[in-house]
Design an enzyme around this catalytic site. Structure first.
Site, PDB file in Angstrom:
ATOM      1  N   ASP A   1       0.876  -1.161   0.000  1.00 29.36           N
ATOM      2  CA  ASP A   1       0.000   0.000   0.000  1.00 29.36           C
ATOM      3  C   ASP A   1       0.924   1.225   0.000  1.00 29.36           C
ATOM      4  O   ASP A   1       2.126   1.128   0.308  1.00 29.36           O
ATOM      5  CB  ASP A   1      -0.950  -0.001   1.203  1.00 29.36           C
TER       6      ASP A   1
HETATM    7  C1  BGC Z   1      -4.940   3.383  -0.024  1.00 28.07           C
HETATM    8  C2  BGC Z   1      -5.026   2.381  -1.153  1.00 28.07           C
HETATM    9  C3  BGC Z   1      -4.849   3.080  -2.471  1.00 28.07           C
HETATM   10  C4  BGC Z   1      -3.525   3.807  -2.450  1.00 28.07           C
HETATM   11  C5  BGC Z   1      -3.240   4.560  -3.735  1.00 28.07           C
HETATM   12  C6  BGC Z   1      -3.689   4.228  -0.096  1.00 28.07           C
HETATM   13  O1  BGC Z   1      -3.749   5.258   0.831  1.00 28.07           O
HETATM   14  O2  BGC Z   1      -4.973   2.696   1.214  1.00 28.07           O
HETATM   15  O3  BGC Z   1      -6.256   1.713  -1.135  1.00 28.07           O
HETATM   16  O4  BGC Z   1      -4.915   2.185  -3.521  1.00 28.07           O
HETATM   17  O5  BGC Z   1      -3.526   4.758  -1.393  1.00 28.07           O
HETATM   18  O6  BGC Z   1      -4.117   5.630  -3.872  1.00 28.07           O
END
Ligand code: BGC
Length: 746
Positions: free
Chosen positions: A220
């Site tokens: 993530d």
């Molecule tokens: C989120 C993810 C997301 C990523 C990219 C993170 O803060 O938890 O679900 O895909 O950001 O935007």
């Protein structure tokens, strides 16, 4: 590739791109959120949806689409998003998000499918299949046990092995086994003290070795704690870029011998395999925004849940004098805040769509959609038009600031101003329907008074048209709740252990959602699986293809469903399994199959659902594996978890046995309850009884029989450990040890 090139491949180029290697002709590819539409940002990238992305279609978020209970529909939505991704050159869509809804307070529940792992897994697999049919990857997220937003980047989810295996992992497992997502996104949090991003048990043992995952794991955004530990554990790609810092860590570790270069090679190979799976299968696509908008509307129509319909207040006839109250009629809340936020190319409001459909309504805003302020003048106007209408529809819901990625809700209420106005309107207008726009359950203090309640959740950009079609009966509602709606927040099993500590104790264990409310026989506002239709369905003739099943067989459950009303409609037949073997503490019932069926008035169809060993199994922590016990199981078939229409029993003859582990502290009760040790237990018990002179004991005095009943004697004997045989000198330690050894070899 040079060591530097290989290390470079293991982290992003920037926010959304993987690195390419010009020298070798490896292009850089782009990934983007996800999950319910594209959020492709070009420059000024951020991962919280703050900066604008390209205009796209916001399909219904997971909170609503799961309520369709329709795999084919989710595959259709995936296919459409896959085509959009091809048209805009996105190699991976960051979704679906399958974390379990542990508490209604999780700010991100709107992005998640369900409180039930079976439903979440089935829906996710279908969605992934759809996107990947277009040769675009998915990134199932957030792996794993990421169930709150508070301190999400550091907190530790403290859950026992059985709970992880039965509740928090199976949605990922099903999706991996059925649909092979190109990538998996590991979560920010720790699991029992180890960051998901550097957890070899999670990323390698379970994900790859057990489930057979073939793609690559990405972090993530910013979830990497120790890059080299992560690489060793099975985290191939760090996202986004770490500005070269972590690439240098990898290079240093290879050079000083603390990281075997083959681990790096394997990671790069895995990443490039997926990159080229996309590049080698590029498709010519053009964006079909209007077409996808229609599909978004259709998905919303198939998913919106009619919670209550007293006196058949719905559907509206089109002839009545109708009042619409509430700002959400004009500006619907149709998606949540954060990284999934889509720049919708168009949004349908109920107010616009009702006139487009040729109906006339009166409208008053009544309350604001962005805050919790009771406005006397607006309320008075709302009360006036509500009172003079034949029926009133109130569009209530949660303002954006009440729920979002990044923080959890602090309570489960609608804004007070809305509850107050709803109450007042119900006093002057008994024929009132409440339409809800919310990403997670809200308390409904007025639920017994309102005749109609329509749960539109966050319904995507076409929600207005979908709501109008359902209100006026052009579409017969068929959504079913993918989560329980508790009466009040404190009823929720995670209530005392949610969101307030860095170590989140999952004390409720496997008793999440309906598994808990059923075990506690607790009244709920609306149960898991509930959803009404404008027609009625009758279930009959439940049967199985065999009465006795083994743990290597499948079992087909069939039931006839008849549309007994006068409208065409769809019913979701739900199959729950209830373990009656008495093996261990299990939920009263668990969803193990579902099928949505369309029926014309008077029509009957047979719905058949196949169960396998896993449908009966629980996770045994002695075996570290799934276990199917022998004995009786009930198959419950119904229209919701609390509306079971037919029940049938089957006998399971399982070849699986839990290995015996007898020791000095094994109790007589345990010995007597296992057929393998029962005889030995009885022999030993007889010795004890003889020693204490129990059965032959002559008349007990009155006081003695008051003090020591037979029930008490039995209970005490059952909880007595084997070592007591020695205490009373009934055999020698050597003899007992020998007997125990023999038993353990059975
Ligand atoms: C989120 C993810 C997301 C990523 C990219 C993170 O803060 O938890 O679900 O895909 O950001 O935007």
């Amino acid at each position: 590739m040079t060591l530097e090139e290989k290390a470079g491949m293991c982290s992003g180029l920037d926010f959304w791109h993987l690195k390419g290697v010009e020298r070798l002709g490896i292009p850089s590819v782009m990934v983007s959120d996800g999950p319910h539409g594209l959020r492709k940002q070009d420059d000024k990238a951020d991962h919280l949806g703050i900066n604008d992305s390209i205009k796209a279609v916001c399909f219904p978020p997971a909170v609503l689409s799961a309520c369709s209970f329709d795999r084919a529909l989710l595959a259709e939505m995936g296919t459409a998003i896959g085509k959009e991704a091809q048209a805009t050159d996105l190699s991976v869509v960051l979704g679906p998000a399958v974390n379990i809804k542990r508490s209604p307070l999780c700010g991100r529940n709107f992005e998640y499918y369900s409180e039930d792992p079976y439903l979440a897994g089935e829906i996710a697999a279908a969605f992934i299949g759809g996107i990947q049919s277009q040769h675009v990857g998915t990134s199932i997220k957030h792996f794993a046990a990421n169930n709150q937003e508070f301190n999400r980047m550091s907190c530790s989810s403290e859950a026992d092995e059985r709970t992880l295996r039965e509740i928090y992992l199976p949605a990922f497992e099903t999706a991996v086994k059925k649909a092979q997502p190109y990538t998996v996104m590991c979560s920010y949090n720790q699991i029992n003290g180890t960051f998901a991003s550097e957890n070899p048990w999670l990323l390698t043992e379970v994900l790859r070795n057990e489930w057979g995952f073939e793609g690559y794991v990405m972090s993530d955004w910013g979830a990497v704690n120790d890059r080299v530990a992560g690489l060793k554990a099975g985290l191939e790609l760090e996202m986004p870029s770490s500005g070269g810092i972590n690439d240098r860590e990898i290079i240093k570790a290879v050079k000083d011998g603390s990281l075997d270069e083959s681990v790096l090679d394997r990671a790069v190979e895995r990443i490039l395999t997926i990159v080229y799976r996309y590049l080698d299968n590029r498709q010519e696509e053009t964006l079909n925004l209007e077409g996808d908008h229609k599909l978004a509307q259709h998905i919303a129509e198939e998913s919106i849940v009619l919670l209550k319909n007293e006196d058949k207040i719905l559907p509206l006839s089109g002839q009545e004098n109708i009042a619409f109250i509430g700002g959400f009629a004009k500006i619907p809340r149709f998606q949540g805040g954060g990284s999934s936020h889509i720049n919708s190319f168009r949004v349908d409001s109920a107010l616009d769509m009702v006139s487009a459909a040729g109906y006339t309504v009166t409208y008053a805003q009544g309350f604001p959609t962005t805050s919790d302020v009771y406005d006397e003048t607006a309320a008075a106007e709302a009360l006036r038009i509500a009172a003079s209408a034949d029926k009133t529809v109130i569009f209530a819901g949660l303002p954006d600031s009440f729920e979002s990625e990044g923080y959890d809700r602090s309570h489960m209420r609608l804004p007070d101003c809305q509850n107050r106005l709803i109450d007042e309107i119900l006093k002057v207008q008994p024929n009132t329907v409440i339409v809800l726009h919310n990403g997670s359950p809200v308390e409904m203090p007025w639920r017994n008074k309102a005749k109609g309640i329509l749960e539109a959740y966050l319904g995507g950009q076409a929600v207005g048209a979908a709501v109008i079609n359902i209100l006026y009966g052009n579409v017969n509602p068929s959504g079913k709740l993918a989560e329980t709606m508790p009466i009040k927040l404190s009823d929720n099993p995670a209530h005392l252990n949610f969101g307030d500590s860095d170590k989140v104790q999952y004390h409720e264990g496997i008793f999440v959602g309906y598994r808990y409310y059923d075990a506690k026989e607790m009244e709920v506002a609306f149960p898991f699986g509930h959803g009404l239709s404008y027609t009625t369905f009758c279930y009959s003739n439940l049967r199985t293809d065999k009465n006795t099943v083994t743990d290597t067989d499948t079992l087909t459950v069939s039931v006839d469903v008849t549309n007994t009303g006068d409208r065409a409609g769809k019913e979701t037949v739900q199959v729950y399994v209830s373990d009656q073997t008495g093996c261990c503490r299990r939920p009263a019932k668990e969803l193990k199959g579902f099928e949505k069926v369309a029926l014309q008035p008077g029509e009957t169809k047979t719905v058949s659902i196949t169960l396998d060993a896993r449908s009966f199994a629980w996770y045994n922590t002695d075996l570290h594996d799934w276990f199917v016990g022998s004995g009786t199981y009930e198959i419950l078939v119904g229209a919701s978890s609390r509306d079971i229409r037919e029940t049938i029993s089957v006998q399971m003859n399982s070849a699986q046995q839990i290995p015996l582990h007898i020791h000095m502290n094994t109790t007589f009760g345990e010995l007597l309850s296992d057929p393998r040790t029962c005889e030995f237990g009885l022999t030993m018990k007889k010795k004890m009884d003889t020693f204490f002179g129990a059965p032959e004991e002559p008349e007990k005095s009155e006081t003695a029989s008051e003090a020591i009943s037979d029930a008490m004697n039995d209970a005490m004997a059952a909880s007595m450990p084997l070592r007591n045989v020695l205490t009373f000198g009934l055999c020698t330690k050597e003899e007992l040890t020998e007997m125990i050894d023999k038993l353990n070899q059975l």
